[in-house]
Design a protein around this motif. Structure first.
Motif, PDB file in Angstrom:
ATOM      1  N   LYS A 359       0.835  -1.198   0.000  1.00 32.13           N
ATOM      2  CA  LYS A 359       0.000   0.000   0.000  1.00 32.13           C
ATOM      3  C   LYS A 359       0.872   1.251   0.000  1.00 32.13           C
ATOM      4  O   LYS A 359       1.977   1.253   0.542  1.00 32.13           O
ATOM      5  CB  LYS A 359      -0.904   0.032   1.247  1.00 32.13           C
ATOM      6  CG  LYS A 359      -1.701  -1.252   1.474  1.00 32.13           C
ATOM      7  CD  LYS A 359      -2.718  -1.513   0.386  1.00 32.13           C
ATOM      8  CE  LYS A 359      -3.509  -2.777   0.683  1.00 32.13           C
ATOM      9  NZ  LYS A 359      -4.348  -3.180  -0.458  1.00 32.13           N
ATOM     10  N   ALA A 541      -5.925  -3.825   5.847  1.00 27.89           N
ATOM     11  CA  ALA A 541      -7.324  -3.387   5.711  1.00 27.89           C
ATOM     12  C   ALA A 541      -7.815  -2.794   7.026  1.00 27.89           C
ATOM     13  O   ALA A 541      -8.513  -1.771   7.041  1.00 27.89           O
ATOM     14  CB  ALA A 541      -8.200  -4.564   5.298  1.00 27.89           C
ATOM     15  N   ASN A 544      -6.169   0.619   7.435  1.00 29.68           N
ATOM     16  CA  ASN A 544      -6.657   1.611   6.472  1.00 29.68           C
ATOM     17  C   ASN A 544      -8.176   1.741   6.463  1.00 29.68           C
ATOM     18  O   ASN A 544      -8.744   2.372   5.578  1.00 29.68           O
ATOM     19  CB  ASN A 544      -6.153   1.262   5.072  1.00 29.68           C
ATOM     20  CG  ASN A 544      -4.649   1.366   4.958  1.00 29.68           C
ATOM     21  OD1 ASN A 544      -4.056   2.363   5.341  1.00 29.68           O
ATOM     22  ND2 ASN A 544      -4.016   0.327   4.450  1.00 29.68           N
ATOM     23  N   LYS A 545      -8.830   1.092   7.433  1.00 23.21           N
ATOM     24  CA  LYS A 545     -10.284   1.166   7.599  1.00 23.21           C
ATOM     25  C   LYS A 545     -11.048   0.705   6.357  1.00 23.21           C
ATOM     26  O   LYS A 545     -12.063   1.274   5.985  1.00 23.21           O
ATOM     27  CB  LYS A 545     -10.711   2.577   8.001  1.00 23.21           C
ATOM     28  CG  LYS A 545     -10.177   2.994   9.375  1.00 23.21           C
ATOM     29  CD  LYS A 545     -10.766   4.298   9.849  1.00 23.21           C
ATOM     30  CE  LYS A 545     -10.296   4.621  11.271  1.00 23.21           C
ATOM     31  NZ  LYS A 545     -10.863   5.879  11.776  1.00 23.21           N
ATOM     32  N   VAL A 546     -10.530  -0.342   5.738  1.00 20.64           N
ATOM     33  CA  VAL A 546     -11.273  -0.992   4.652  1.00 20.64           C
ATOM     34  C   VAL A 546     -12.329  -1.877   5.304  1.00 20.64           C
ATOM     35  O   VAL A 546     -12.008  -2.681   6.183  1.00 20.64           O
ATOM     36  CB  VAL A 546     -10.338  -1.848   3.777  1.00 20.64           C
ATOM     37  CG1 VAL A 546     -11.137  -2.590   2.700  1.00 20.64           C
ATOM     38  CG2 VAL A 546      -9.259  -0.969   3.152  1.00 20.64           C
ATOM     39  N   LYS A 550     -15.781  -6.048   2.608  1.00 23.12           N
ATOM     40  CA  LYS A 550     -15.235  -5.910   1.258  1.00 23.12           C
ATOM     41  C   LYS A 550     -14.090  -6.873   0.982  1.00 23.12           C
ATOM     42  O   LYS A 550     -13.658  -7.004  -0.156  1.00 23.12           O
ATOM     43  CB  LYS A 550     -14.748  -4.470   1.031  1.00 23.12           C
ATOM     44  CG  LYS A 550     -15.881  -3.481   0.828  1.00 23.12           C
ATOM     45  CD  LYS A 550     -15.365  -2.187   0.243  1.00 23.12           C
ATOM     46  CE  LYS A 550     -16.529  -1.271  -0.138  1.00 23.12           C
ATOM     47  NZ  LYS A 550     -16.058  -0.028  -0.763  1.00 23.12           N
TER      48      LYS A 550
END
Length: 980
Positions: A359, A541, A544-546, A550
């Motif tokens: 990322k 995730a 990064n608050k995914v 999802k």
């Protein structure tokens, strides 16, 4: 035009993908009878076969897959390998008729890309995630792109070069099974000069084959068109069955086989089998054609025989366009592709990041992990590798099949790890621009290095980097990385270099390391990295608050993933630990993991709470009987922001006010001294009664079905009963006797949303403190009720008890932290505003209890799972509470009512279950009478609150509700705001 070109290729690829899937599903779909891979030796053939076995579920079951090594492990040339294929087919089938055969020549040593030697360049990575989610390789792309070809040829053999990927539309192939055909694409002359080029004849056949000719020569012979493009030799050929028979005649006897398939003759598919097929070829010129090996008498005699059997055939030139030719030839080409060239193939789904958890970086990766804390420079490519947090990687580096921890990797190097068959590891290091066929390392002369170091690097006369014994063997990949970096330091004369250690170690060359490689270990490393990528994706995730929803689903965790999780959990903080469990619960559809998330929240908060509790040895009963009565509360702003874990991570903000119901404070707790040495609990509204004369049952907490969970938690939280040990008789002797605790909530329906249970806890704590003569502040009350909530494992927030304990309008905040410290501000508003609010505020009973569902789990789950709508609403709810206070302090009730309405919309984003058909119907029926509305508590039932329009009366609302809901329980409640 370029966009149309890309779209054409993209659609062509999709068509091939569809045919590939049909070949897997449909028995009668045209497919290859044989797919045959040629290998340089038995070890490489074994590696190929294991790669095929690894993906057998993704290959047509009716197709036979074979890997054929060069004879006796010695290089027999691509032409000799083709004859080996024909020999194998003849032994299996006796005839070539009605066979569709795909041959992929992949038996090279990949000297210019040594990291693919052991793996085989054919199975080298392609920067493409297949539509089914798998990471692609050249082999996978070949199988997909060639899956439509069997339907275009009735029989025959298609031959491909294993280091060239062809992107084209197979529907353009027009071949009638006569002689041979060469598949050619248009490429710029600057590309063509480095490859073979076909010159087209007037009748559509190949006029001549031009191998690596200069631009000037290509122009001179007419091979360059007006667009500066040539017909490039893609390495893709089609041989008819008759031509296959003619070629087989060269090896029909053992004597002929020995003459044509050997290391000395070393026939070439392109120089020896194609040349006679071109119209302008002559036998004299054929003898002079550059061979794959060396000129020798055996080759001259073989060429004479080849000319005789192949000259009767011609080779049709199949010129396909649009089409693309991608050569995986050198490390530099691969690095350039991954560092930007891949963008040209974006329409095909190619990307610089494939199956990699990388990322916020311009680093390219294939099945790799890059720690967010690692220091990595520009234009690097990670291939099946893990770069950990303390590593530093220089510019223009390729890392392949290694782990890097805290090492410093210099600029412009390739580092490639290989496990050997004896269990040892080597890591090969060389320059990105080095050609292992040459005598240079990091651009420096190897013979000079040999002299400077006073060592012997070669065991034979081949003084190339490929055969130089440079790379120390080690027991682990970490040790091998360290040893090869020491080699770099030695060659560059760095001060920290340890020459003696390098000299003492057994060493391998690029060549011997390739020959001794363990193919199982390569496959296992690939699997390991795929497992670690999946887990690192989850960790990133979370960071990064995914949203958890999802992420792609997984069936289960592998052993490697379980070990990763165990290590991660041990060092994770509260926030990451709970989310790891929740995310895995969602990804695996595993309710146990979800519950482990909630257990983590409860246990962490409980541990922090309990550490602040202590047994109160100074408590004494100071009165015969004492009663505490408390009001209820209505939540106006910030509800849910006071709930763990949200408040622990972000702090909370709540605005609420105390209320009387039916003119009463309905929550009542009475403590009364008794002469017996026991403790009695009596809950009139619950209709339960219990007596305890031993301490152990009183110390047993955490059972949600225990009718006395609240009372027990109160005594523990207040320090009356210790967490463990002691005897009840001793405690009661010190207190001055036994006692009864009576608790009751009068005329308040269950699930009211008015904070009843927490306010009852507050009443218990306040009553105990006053009954036992324990001095306290409001803050002490709040803290002890919070402790009670955690001991009971209710998981609720902190606003209710504040709302009941403290009269009036309160603005309550907390800062982030496991141990929540509440700041309560009494909000003063103008007298006129108080009166207006009292007049316009109405409480409505729905007659409906909240549905029996896991409300807290859903709301907290959405927050922990980083659902964007929930995160936004929870943040906005706190701001709304602050704005409500602002509007009320300046006496703007209309502004407050509007914010109450906005809060209602936010509440539904936090929990869709806060509303339902009945609630919406109630609000709709009085819509023109009100300016603001909100459910009480979590909603779904219980009470609703509204702010009337100016001039509207309670009576009007009552009449409207009665008109719509008639004799049901829906109606206006007798409620009064408590300002003091």
């Amino acid at each position: 035009m370029k966009n149309l070109y890309s779209l054409f290729l993209s659609q062509a690829y999709q068509d091939c993908w569809d045919d590939y899937n049909r070949s897997l599903r449909l028995r009668n779909f045209p497919k290859w009878d044989y797919v045959i891979l040629t290998a340089s030796n038995e070890q490489q053939a074994e590696g190929f076969w294991k790669q095929i076995e690894e993906r057998k579920d993704f290959l047509p079951k009716e197709t036979t897959f074979v890997a054929i090594p060069d004879r006796d492990g010695k290089r027999v040339g691509s032409g000799g390998a083709t004859l080996e294929v024909l020999k194998y087919l003849h032994e299996q089938e006796e005839t070539f008729d009605n066979l569709r055969v795909l041959v992929i020549h992949s038996g090279g040593d990949s000297k210019r890309v040594p990291q693919y030697s052991a793996l085989g360049k054919l199975f080298s990575p392609v920067p493409h995630a297949l539509p089914n989610g798998r990471n692609s390789t050249l082999f996978d792309e070949f199988m997909i792109c060639m899956s439509s070809v069997p339907s275009r040829i009735r029989e025959g053999m298609v031959l491909l070069s294993g280091d060239v990927l062809l992107l084209f539309n197979p529907l353009q192939i027009d071949y009638n099974n006569v002689g041979a055909a060469a598949i050619s694409f248009k490429e710029h002359v600057e590309t063509g000069k480095n490859h073979g080029v076909y010159l087209n004849g007037e009748n559509g056949n190949v006029k001549c084959c031009l191998q690596k000719k200069s631009v000037e020569v290509l122009r001179e012979v007419g091979a360059v068109n007006e667009s500066d493009c040539v017909d490039i030799d893609t390495g893709a050929l089609i041989f008819s069955t008759e031509m296959m028979k003619s070629l087989y005649s060269l090896i029909a006897t053992e004597e002929d086989y020995d003459r044509h398939v050997n290391e000395k003759t070393r026939l070439s598919l392109y120089a020896d089998f194609l040349y006679p097929l071109a119209e302008d070829s002559t036998l004299e010129a054929f003898y002079q054609e550059k061979p794959e090996g060396e000129f020798c008498q055996e080759l001259t005699e073989a060429r004479e025989r080849v000319w005789k059997v192949l000259r009767p055939y011609r080779m049709k030139l199949l010129r396909l366009a649009p089409a693309k030719f991608i050569h995986f030839g050198t490390t530099r080409e691969i690095l350039e592709l991954m560092s930007g060239g891949v963008d040209e193939y974006r329409e095909l789904g190619w990307s610089r990041l494939i199956g990699s958890s990388i990322k916020d970086s311009d680093t390219a990766g294939y099945n790799s992990v890059l720690s967010s804390r690692a220091d990595i420079s520009k234009d690097c490519y990670l291939e099946v590798s893990y770069v950990h947090g303390e590593a530093k990687v220089g510019e223009h580096c390729v890392l392949s099949y290694i782990d890097i921890h805290d090492e410093v990797i210099p600029d412009n190097v390739v580092m490639h790890g290989l496990k050997q068959r004896d269990g040892k590891f080597i890591v090969r290091i060389f320059g990105v621009n080095d050609n292992p066929k040459e005598n240079r390392l990091f651009g420096m002369d190897l013979e000079q290095i040999e002299k400077d170091l006073d060592v012997k690097l070669w065991l034979d006369d081949s003084h190339t980097l490929w055969s130089a014994a440079l790379y120390p063997e080690a027991d682990t990949i970490e040790e091998a990385v360290s040893a090869t970096l020491n080699l770099y330091a030695i060659v560059h004369g760095e001060e920290q270099a340890d020459l003696s250690a390098w000299k003492a170690a057994p060493k391998k060359s690029l060549c011997s390391g390739f020959n001794d490689a363990d193919p199982d270990a390569i496959i296992a490393w690939n699997r390991r990295m795929a497992d670690l990528v999946a887990m690192d994706e989850i960790a990133k995730a979370i960071r990064n608050k995914v949203p958890a929803a999802k992420l792609r689903k997984m069936k289960s965790l592998t052993k490697i993933q379980k070990e990763w999780l165990e290590r991660r959990i041990k060092k994770a903080d509260f926030s990451e630990k709970m989310r790891l469990h929740y995310y895995l619960g969602v990804i695996l559809d595993d309710e146990d993991e979800v519950q482990e998330c909630f257990r983590t929240i409860q246990s962490e908060v409980l541990a922090s709470t309990i550490k602040n509790l202590s047994y109160n040895e100074n408590a004494r009963i100071v009165t015969e009987k004492h009663t505490v009565k408390l009001p209820l509360r209505v939540n106006w702003g910030g509800g849910w922001s006071d709930t763990p874990p949200y408040c622990n991570e972000n702090g909370g903000t709540v605005l609420n006010v105390a209320i009387l119901l039916n003119g009463q404070k309905p929550v009542e707790v009475t403590l009364e001294k008794i002469s017996e040495k026991k403790i009695v609990f009596d809950s009139r509204d619950m209709d339960v009664h219990g007596e305890f004369d031993t301490i152990e049952p009183l110390q047993a907490t955490g059972d949600p079905f225990d009718p006395f969970a609240l009372q027990k938690a109160c005594l523990l939280a207040c320090g009356i009963i210790p967490k463990e040990g002691s005897s009840l008789e001793e405690i009661l002797d010190r207190l001055g006797g036994g006692f009864e605790m009576h608790s009751e909530v009068t005329n308040v329906p269950k699930g009211s949303g008015l904070g009843t249970s927490s306010i009852l806890s507050a009443a218990c704590v306040k009553a105990v403190f006053e009954f036992m003569g324990i001095a306290y502040t409001e803050e002490d009350l709040y803290a002890h009720v919070l402790a009670m909530e955690q001991i009971m494992s209710t998981g609720g927030g902190w606003q209710d008890q504040v709302g009941g304990i403290t009269p009036g309008l309160k603005y309550i905040t907390s800062m982030p932290g496991i141990d929540q410290k509440l700041k309560v501000t009494h909000v003063e508003i103008p007298e006129a505003a108080k009166q207006e609010l009292s007049d316009r505020f109405v409480l409505i009973y729905t007659g409906q209890r909240r549905l029996a569902r896991n409300l807290l789990r859903d709301v907290v789950g959405r927050y922990v799972g980083n659902e964007p709508e929930s995160l936004f609403a929870l943040e906005e709810i706190q701001k709304t509470a602050a704005l409500m206070r602002f509007e009320l302090e300046r006496g703007n009730v209309d502004g407050f009512a509007s914010l109450l309405d906005y809060h209602w919309e936010l509440s539904k984003k936090v929990d869709a279950g806060s509303s339902n058909t009945l609630i919406e119907q109630i609000f709709s029926s009085i819509e023109e009478l009100i300016d603001g509305k909100l459910v009480c508590g979590a909603g779904g039932g219980g009470f609703l609150q509204v702010i009337l329009k100016k001039g509207v009366t309670r009576q009007q609302v009552e009449e409207r509700l009665n008109e719509v809901f008639m004799d049901s329980l829906v109606g206006v409640a007798d409620c009064r705001l408590v300002w003091e």
